[in-house]
Design a protein around this motif. Structure first.
Motif, PDB file in Angstrom:
ATOM      1  N   PHE A 175       4.683  -1.236  11.405  1.00 38.72           N
ATOM      2  CA  PHE A 175       4.195  -2.254  10.460  1.00 38.72           C
ATOM      3  C   PHE A 175       3.279  -3.258  11.180  1.00 38.72           C
ATOM      4  CE2 PHE A 175       7.784  -0.421   8.343  1.00 38.72           C
ATOM      5  CZ  PHE A 175       7.502  -0.489   7.004  1.00 38.72           C
ATOM      6  N   HIS A 176       2.269  -2.723  11.860  1.00 36.50           N
ATOM      7  CA  HIS A 176       1.334  -3.573  12.598  1.00 36.50           C
ATOM      8  C   HIS A 176       0.554  -4.485  11.649  1.00 36.50           C
ATOM      9  CE1 HIS A 176       2.011  -1.810  16.493  1.00 36.50           C
ATOM     10  NE2 HIS A 176       1.757  -0.583  16.033  1.00 36.50           N
ATOM     11  N   HIS A 177       0.246  -5.680  12.151  1.00 31.88           N
ATOM     12  CA  HIS A 177      -0.552  -6.641  11.377  1.00 31.88           C
ATOM     13  C   HIS A 177      -1.968  -6.097  11.179  1.00 31.88           C
ATOM     14  CE1 HIS A 177      -2.232 -10.482  10.043  1.00 31.88           C
ATOM     15  NE2 HIS A 177      -3.210 -10.273  10.901  1.00 31.88           N
ATOM     16  N   ILE A 178      -2.475  -6.213   9.956  1.00 31.71           N
ATOM     17  CA  ILE A 178      -3.849  -5.794   9.654  1.00 31.71           C
ATOM     18  C   ILE A 178      -4.757  -7.008   9.531  1.00 31.71           C
ATOM     19  CG2 ILE A 178      -5.342  -4.589   8.025  1.00 31.71           C
ATOM     20  CD1 ILE A 178      -2.958  -2.868   7.204  1.00 31.71           C
ATOM     21  N   ARG A 179      -4.437  -7.904   8.601  1.00 31.98           N
ATOM     22  CA  ARG A 179      -5.244  -9.103   8.398  1.00 31.98           C
ATOM     23  C   ARG A 179      -4.515 -10.031   7.434  1.00 31.98           C
ATOM     24  NH1 ARG A 179      -8.432  -8.954   3.564  1.00 31.98           N
ATOM     25  NH2 ARG A 179      -8.331  -6.974   2.450  1.00 31.98           N
ATOM     26  N   THR A 180      -5.161 -11.135   7.104  1.00 33.54           N
ATOM     27  CA  THR A 180      -4.645 -12.056   6.092  1.00 33.54           C
ATOM     28  C   THR A 180      -5.694 -12.237   5.004  1.00 33.54           C
ATOM     29  OG1 THR A 180      -5.463 -13.961   7.351  1.00 33.54           O
ATOM     30  CG2 THR A 180      -3.166 -13.316   7.697  1.00 33.54           C
ATOM     31  N   SER A 181      -5.275 -12.676   3.847  1.00 31.35           N
ATOM     32  CA  SER A 181      -6.216 -12.899   2.744  1.00 31.35           C
ATOM     33  C   SER A 181      -5.853 -14.176   2.009  1.00 31.35           C
ATOM     34  CB  SER A 181      -6.217 -11.712   1.766  1.00 31.35           C
ATOM     35  OG  SER A 181      -4.945 -11.557   1.170  1.00 31.35           O
ATOM     36  N   SER A 230       6.419 -15.896  -5.377  1.00 25.03           N
ATOM     37  CA  SER A 230       6.375 -15.021  -4.214  1.00 25.03           C
ATOM     38  C   SER A 230       5.733 -13.704  -4.634  1.00 25.03           C
ATOM     39  CB  SER A 230       7.778 -14.781  -3.668  1.00 25.03           C
ATOM     40  OG  SER A 230       8.353 -15.990  -3.217  1.00 25.03           O
ATOM     41  N   VAL A 231       4.942 -13.115  -3.728  1.00 21.90           N
ATOM     42  CA  VAL A 231       4.173 -11.922  -4.068  1.00 21.90           C
ATOM     43  C   VAL A 231       4.398 -10.838  -3.022  1.00 21.90           C
ATOM     44  CG1 VAL A 231       1.891 -11.003  -4.644  1.00 21.90           C
ATOM     45  CG2 VAL A 231       2.394 -13.421  -5.047  1.00 21.90           C
ATOM     46  N   CYS A 232       4.552  -9.605  -3.490  1.00 23.37           N
ATOM     47  CA  CYS A 232       4.608  -8.451  -2.591  1.00 23.37           C
ATOM     48  C   CYS A 232       3.778  -7.328  -3.202  1.00 23.37           C
ATOM     49  CB  CYS A 232       6.050  -8.001  -2.366  1.00 23.37           C
ATOM     50  SG  CYS A 232       6.187  -6.580  -1.247  1.00 23.37           S
ATOM     51  N   VAL A 233       2.850  -6.780  -2.402  1.00 25.89           N
ATOM     52  CA  VAL A 233       1.971  -5.712  -2.866  1.00 25.89           C
ATOM     53  C   VAL A 233       2.131  -4.515  -1.938  1.00 25.89           C
ATOM     54  CG1 VAL A 233      -0.409  -5.052  -3.399  1.00 25.89           C
ATOM     55  CG2 VAL A 233       0.310  -7.450  -3.659  1.00 25.89           C
ATOM     56  N   VAL A 234       2.401  -3.356  -2.494  1.00 28.45           N
ATOM     57  CA  VAL A 234       2.441  -2.117  -1.721  1.00 28.45           C
ATOM     58  C   VAL A 234       1.293  -1.235  -2.207  1.00 28.45           C
ATOM     59  CG1 VAL A 234       3.757  -0.073  -1.113  1.00 28.45           C
ATOM     60  CG2 VAL A 234       4.932  -2.276  -1.383  1.00 28.45           C
ATOM     61  N   GLU A 235       0.350  -0.956  -1.302  1.00 21.11           N
ATOM     62  CA  GLU A 235      -0.863  -0.214  -1.662  1.00 21.11           C
ATOM     63  C   GLU A 235      -0.995   1.021  -0.782  1.00 21.11           C
ATOM     64  OE1 GLU A 235      -5.712  -0.900  -2.177  1.00 21.11           O
ATOM     65  OE2 GLU A 235      -4.426  -2.522  -1.474  1.00 21.11           O
ATOM     66  N   VAL A 236      -1.062   2.163  -1.421  1.00 20.74           N
ATOM     67  CA  VAL A 236      -1.268   3.428  -0.709  1.00 20.74           C
ATOM     68  C   VAL A 236      -2.515   4.083  -1.284  1.00 20.74           C
ATOM     69  CG1 VAL A 236      -0.303   5.666  -0.088  1.00 20.74           C
ATOM     70  CG2 VAL A 236       1.209   3.677  -0.328  1.00 20.74           C
ATOM     71  N   ASP A 237      -3.548   4.179  -0.431  1.00 19.57           N
ATOM     72  CA  ASP A 237      -4.857   4.671  -0.859  1.00 19.57           C
ATOM     73  C   ASP A 237      -5.319   5.698   0.156  1.00 19.57           C
ATOM     74  OD1 ASP A 237      -7.585   5.037  -1.427  1.00 19.57           O
ATOM     75  OD2 ASP A 237      -7.797   3.003  -2.182  1.00 19.57           O
ATOM     76  N   GLU A 238      -5.808   6.841  -0.318  1.00 19.46           N
ATOM     77  CA  GLU A 238      -6.232   7.900   0.605  1.00 19.46           C
ATOM     78  C   GLU A 238      -7.465   7.503   1.420  1.00 19.46           C
ATOM     79  OE1 GLU A 238      -9.072  10.501  -2.445  1.00 19.46           O
ATOM     80  OE2 GLU A 238      -7.128  11.296  -1.800  1.00 19.46           O
ATOM     81  N   LYS A 239      -8.167   6.427   1.011  1.00 13.13           N
ATOM     82  CA  LYS A 239      -9.374   6.016   1.718  1.00 13.13           C
ATOM     83  C   LYS A 239      -9.139   4.899   2.727  1.00 13.13           C
ATOM     84  CE  LYS A 239     -12.414   7.272  -2.124  1.00 13.13           C
ATOM     85  NZ  LYS A 239     -13.452   6.798  -3.080  1.00 13.13           N
ATOM     86  N   GLN A 240      -7.917   4.380   2.829  1.00 13.83           N
ATOM     87  CA  GLN A 240      -7.653   3.297   3.765  1.00 13.83           C
ATOM     88  C   GLN A 240      -6.209   3.364   4.243  1.00 13.83           C
ATOM     89  OE1 GLN A 240      -7.915  -0.570   2.034  1.00 13.83           O
ATOM     90  NE2 GLN A 240      -6.245  -0.245   0.627  1.00 13.83           N
ATOM     91  N   THR A 241      -5.888   2.528   5.231  1.00 13.44           N
ATOM     92  CA  THR A 241      -4.536   2.488   5.778  1.00 13.44           C
ATOM     93  C   THR A 241      -3.554   1.976   4.727  1.00 13.44           C
ATOM     94  OG1 THR A 241      -5.410   2.038   7.984  1.00 13.44           O
ATOM     95  CG2 THR A 241      -3.083   1.534   7.611  1.00 13.44           C
ATOM     96  N   PRO A 242      -2.478   2.684   4.465  1.00 13.36           N
ATOM     97  CA  PRO A 242      -1.461   2.163   3.532  1.00 13.36           C
ATOM     98  C   PRO A 242      -0.960   0.809   4.012  1.00 13.36           C
ATOM     99  CG  PRO A 242      -1.047   4.467   4.031  1.00 13.36           C
ATOM    100  CD  PRO A 242      -2.129   4.025   4.963  1.00 13.36           C
ATOM    101  N   SER A 243      -0.777  -0.122   3.087  1.00  7.31           N
ATOM    102  CA  SER A 243      -0.440  -1.493   3.500  1.00  7.31           C
ATOM    103  C   SER A 243       0.633  -2.089   2.611  1.00  7.31           C
ATOM    104  CB  SER A 243      -1.688  -2.388   3.459  1.00  7.31           C
ATOM    105  OG  SER A 243      -2.151  -2.549   2.129  1.00  7.31           O
TER     106      SER A 243
END
Length: 276
Positions: free
Chosen positions: A144-150, A247-260
């Motif tokens: 679960f490496h850090h990717i970025r913040t938004s 509070s927010v939680c988003v699980v995104e799995v996309d074949e074009k990018q790293t699942p996050s």
């Protein structure tokens, strides 16, 4: 999700916490200080009891009342054990406070049961207004490496143009870096339809041409939004904390990018501070 969604999510993270979260931190710090003071008092009592034991033993050696002194020693030892037990409980409470919660103790922290009640369970009305959503992104898997913040501005407004179905209402969601019209991007229009007795609210919208569905549960103040696209899945969970915080939680799995997995908070903001 589409490129516009990604572009509007790269602003610096907004500092600060909600009043409720700050209150919890203050309560935990106060409880830690009280527990530490209790530990010091218990340790002082132990020292006094030990001194009394030494005095009683000295009296025994010079011909004092052995039975009475031994009874006093036993009482002092029992008091020491009770003080040590209390110290351990206080230390456990301090550890729970440091971890952001408690394990059933009498402090006010997370996850002690407490729930903000929406008037009439009206999720539609609660969402209206200007929000700021701060998220931390991590890889969904492995370490679960850090990717970025938004840091994204979310503007939610009534959209009565589509209020043609009896018992349903619509909200327009827009996303951007500020509330300026040229920096807000249309996201979707969401239809709200409440079940009998206001126990659940059914949510429907279309995203990039694909129908999407979600549901708000009044019993735990949680809304789950499902974005199921041909080549990606995004599941967004909003949990209402108080009048101005989710509070927010988003699980995104996309074949074009790293699942996050993306998590953080969404705060209600003053619109005048986000219009240039």
């Amino acid at each position: 999700m589409d490129n516009n969604w990604r572009k509007i999510s790269v602003a610096p993270v907004l500092s600060g916490t909600s009043p409720r979260i700050q209150q919890i931190h203050n309560n935990n710090n106060n409880n830690n200080n009280n527990n530490n003071n209790n530990n010091n008092n218990n340790n002082n009592n132990n020292n006094n009891n030990n001194n009394n034991n030494n005095s009683n033993n000295s009296n025994n050696n010079i011909g004092g009342n052995n039975n009475s002194n031994n009874n006093n020693n036993n009482n002092n030892n029992n008091n020491n054990n009770n003080n040590n037990y209390n110290n351990n409980n206080n230390n456990n409470n301090n550890n729970n406070n440091s971890n952001g919660g408690n394990s059933g103790s009498n402090i006010e922290g997370v996850p002690k049961p407490m729930r903000f009640h929406i008037q009439d369970n009206d999720f539609y009305t609660y969402l209206l207004g200007s929000w700021k959503r701060n998220l931390e992104w991590k890889e969904f898997g492995g370490l679960f490496h850090h990717i970025r913040t938004s840091n994204t501005v979310v503007f939610i407004e009534e959209f009565t143009k589509y209020d043609t179905e009896p018992g349903s209402r619509n909200l327009k969601w827009s996303f951007g870096k500020s509330l300026n019209k040229n920096e807000l991007h249309f996201g979707y229009t969401m239809k709200f339809k409440t079940a009998p007795k206001n126990l659940e609210t059914y949510l429907e919208w279309t995203y990039i041409g694909t129908p999407c569905h979600g549901k708000f549960f009044s019993f735990n103040n949680v809304a789950v939004l499902n974005f199921f696209q041909p080549h990606s899945t995004v599941i967004v969970t909003y949990r209402i904390v108080d009048q101005d915080t989710m509070s927010v939680c988003v699980v995104e799995v996309d074949e074009k990018q790293t699942p996050s997995i993306q998590y953080g908070n969404m705060y209600r903001i003053d619109p005048t501070l986000y219009v240039k």
